[in-house]
Enzyme design. Structure first.
Site, PDB file in Angstrom:
ATOM      1  N   HIS A 286       0.813  -1.204   0.000  1.00  0.00           N
ATOM      2  CA  HIS A 286       0.000   0.000   0.000  1.00  0.00           C
ATOM      3  C   HIS A 286       0.856   1.267   0.000  1.00  0.00           C
ATOM      4  O   HIS A 286       0.666   2.161  -0.828  1.00  0.00           O
ATOM      5  CB  HIS A 286      -0.903  -0.002   1.231  1.00  0.00           C
ATOM      6  CG  HIS A 286      -1.848   1.157   1.293  1.00  0.00           C
ATOM      7  ND1 HIS A 286      -3.065   1.158   0.657  1.00  0.00           N
ATOM      8  CD2 HIS A 286      -1.744   2.369   1.910  1.00  0.00           C
ATOM      9  CE1 HIS A 286      -3.672   2.309   0.881  1.00  0.00           C
ATOM     10  NE2 HIS A 286      -2.890   3.064   1.632  1.00  0.00           N
ATOM     11  N   HIS A 301       3.235   6.177  -1.947  1.00  0.00           N
ATOM     12  CA  HIS A 301       3.930   7.296  -1.319  1.00  0.00           C
ATOM     13  C   HIS A 301       5.450   7.188  -1.468  1.00  0.00           C
ATOM     14  O   HIS A 301       6.188   7.545  -0.545  1.00  0.00           O
ATOM     15  CB  HIS A 301       3.572   7.372   0.170  1.00  0.00           C
ATOM     16  CG  HIS A 301       2.114   7.589   0.431  1.00  0.00           C
ATOM     17  ND1 HIS A 301       1.482   8.773   0.155  1.00  0.00           N
ATOM     18  CD2 HIS A 301       1.165   6.756   0.933  1.00  0.00           C
ATOM     19  CE1 HIS A 301       0.203   8.680   0.486  1.00  0.00           C
ATOM     20  NE2 HIS A 301      -0.017   7.461   0.945  1.00  0.00           N
ATOM     21  N   LYS A 344      -4.868  10.088  -8.287  1.00  0.00           N
ATOM     22  CA  LYS A 344      -4.459  10.253  -6.892  1.00  0.00           C
ATOM     23  C   LYS A 344      -4.616  11.728  -6.543  1.00  0.00           C
ATOM     24  O   LYS A 344      -3.930  12.589  -7.086  1.00  0.00           O
ATOM     25  CB  LYS A 344      -3.002   9.813  -6.700  1.00  0.00           C
ATOM     26  CG  LYS A 344      -2.488   9.960  -5.255  1.00  0.00           C
ATOM     27  CD  LYS A 344      -3.130   8.979  -4.305  1.00  0.00           C
ATOM     28  CE  LYS A 344      -2.480   9.053  -2.920  1.00  0.00           C
ATOM     29  NZ  LYS A 344      -3.092   8.118  -1.962  1.00  0.00           N
TER      30      LYS A 344
END
EC number: 3.1.-.-
Length: 411
Positions: A286, A301, A344
């Site tokens: 994730h 990220h 995003k």
């Protein structure tokens, strides 16, 4: 890097926790107070501005407090209660962080509140020979170790290794229109010799081991499992991870380096289900690789992943809302982008950091402040990281996996 000045000022102000009202004593569930350094209202958990003693002073005696929000876009899937049986023993839990879902506690203040597990005294009163004064990790200690980790990152990119073209800075209110305001890629140049360094190479080997769509179970080959071990082995050789382990060992969190490594593997690589199929996600997938759920990008990220996908034409950089104040790497950027057809809205990431640096800071925050905002200091500048725990399944004796970890880039 050139900053978006108004937003930088807002971010820095929002992270300034100095002031005369820094405790929730006699303030539980009061209204928002803009003059206070931190808050004790019912929405402070949602906004990440609670005082450090909010959990201890307010949540146990004030059951009407709002539940902790779920990670990022997953609020709609939040459950009212945990789906596992809370542990009733301190076995393997001595001085863990307070968790309001547990029936009894093993943290440094449980005796003060009278909610220790029955075996707290026998298992934790002289745990590993450390003094109790070091068991509760303070904000100042977190900031100190984060500065040490920052200085220890010798594998980070140098100024000449990366040329960024951040282009248009927009306001947070403009992120929802999904407009591409940047005609050129974010990365103009990256010195790919960085990627031959052992930790970078081991990290990159992991990125193609995942299906990005949730609801499709992950099934690792023997080679892919070996790559997880190789990554942990390589990062543990670095000064960054040695600093982190030494700190956590001193804080009575781990008795040996192998115990630490085993826990990192479980919390980051242990599989759980975000969709309809068992074992379709993990903290590592994730945060670092990225996922797609219900037509939106979640997680993602990491700058290395972004660069490699952008190089392949799979990522289209749209804009950014925050560009950090650091004039060297690692820096921070909060950006908007399209990942092969999926948007995003805000994806914050360190830029130019080594894999071990990000892994260390996110792990530090998850261990010291699970499910909370974690106040760091990097090169003299404040920065906050937000983590969430995965509450629907556990490993070991009630330990939780990482659901997500990311930089808090705006107020």
């Amino acid at each position: 890097m050139r900053a978006c000045i108004p937003l930088v000022l807002a971010v820095l102000c929002s992270l300034a926790w100095a002031g005369k009202m820094e405790s929730c004593a006699s303030r539980c569930n009061e209204k928002f107070n803009r003059d206070a350094a931190c808050q004790c209202d019912r929405r402070c958990l949602r906004h990440g501005n609670c005082c450090e003693d909010y959990e201890h002073l307010c949540t146990e005696d004030h059951k009407e407090s709002e539940p902790l929000p779920q990670p990022e876009e997953e609020t709609e899937e939040a459950l009212a209660s945990n789906l596992y049986s809370a542990p009733t023993s301190c076995q393997g839990r001595c001085y863990e962080a307070f968790d309001k879902h547990h029936q009894c506690h093993c943290n440094a203040r449980c005796q003060e509140f009278g909610n220790c597990c029955k075996d707290f005294e026998s298992l934790c009163s002289d745990h590993e020979g450390f003094s109790h004064s070091s068991d509760a990790i303070t904000k100042e200690e977190i900031q100190s170790i984060s500065e040490k980790i920052y200085r220890a990152d010798t594998n980070k990119a140098q100024k000449e290794d990366i040329i960024l073209n951040s282009q248009n800075c927009i306001s947070p209110s403009e992120t929802r229109d999904q407009r591409d305001r940047c005609p050129k890629p974010l990365f103009t140049y990256v010195n790919e010799k960085l990627f031959s360094k052992p930790t970078y190479a081991a990290f990159i080997n992991l990125l193609n081991n995942y299906q990005r769509a949730t609801g499709h179970g992950e099934h690792f080959s023997a080679q892919e499992l070996a790559e997880q071990d190789a990554f942990l082995r390589e990062i543990m050789k670095t000064a960054v991870m040695k600093e982190l382990y030494s700190f956590l060992h001193h804080q009575n969190r781990y008795g040996s380096e192998q115990e630490f490594i085993n826990d990192l593997k479980n919390m980051w690589f242990g599989l759980y289900s975000r969709g309809n199929e068992e074992g379709d996600s993990s903290g590592f997938e994730h945060v670092f690789s990225g996922e797609v759920k219900k037509g939106k990008v979640t997680g993602f990220h990491n700058w290395i992943r972004f660069y490699l996908e952008e190089k392949e034409g799979l990522v289209d950089y749209y804009s950014h809302i925050y560009d950090g104040p650091w004039d060297s790497y690692p820096d921070v950027l909060a950006m908007q982008f399209n990942w092969d057809g999926y948007y995003k809205e805000v994806g914050s990431a360190f830029i130019g950091s080594s894999p071990e640096f990000e892994f260390a800071l996110y792990s530090l925050c998850f261990i010291a402040r699970p499910g909370k905002v974690c106040q760091l200091s990097l090169g003299g500048y404040p920065l906050a990281v937000r983590t969430y725990t995965w509450d629907k399944s556990t490993y070991g004796n009630g330990k939780k996996h990482i659901a997500t970890a990311y930089i808090v880039s705006s107020a």
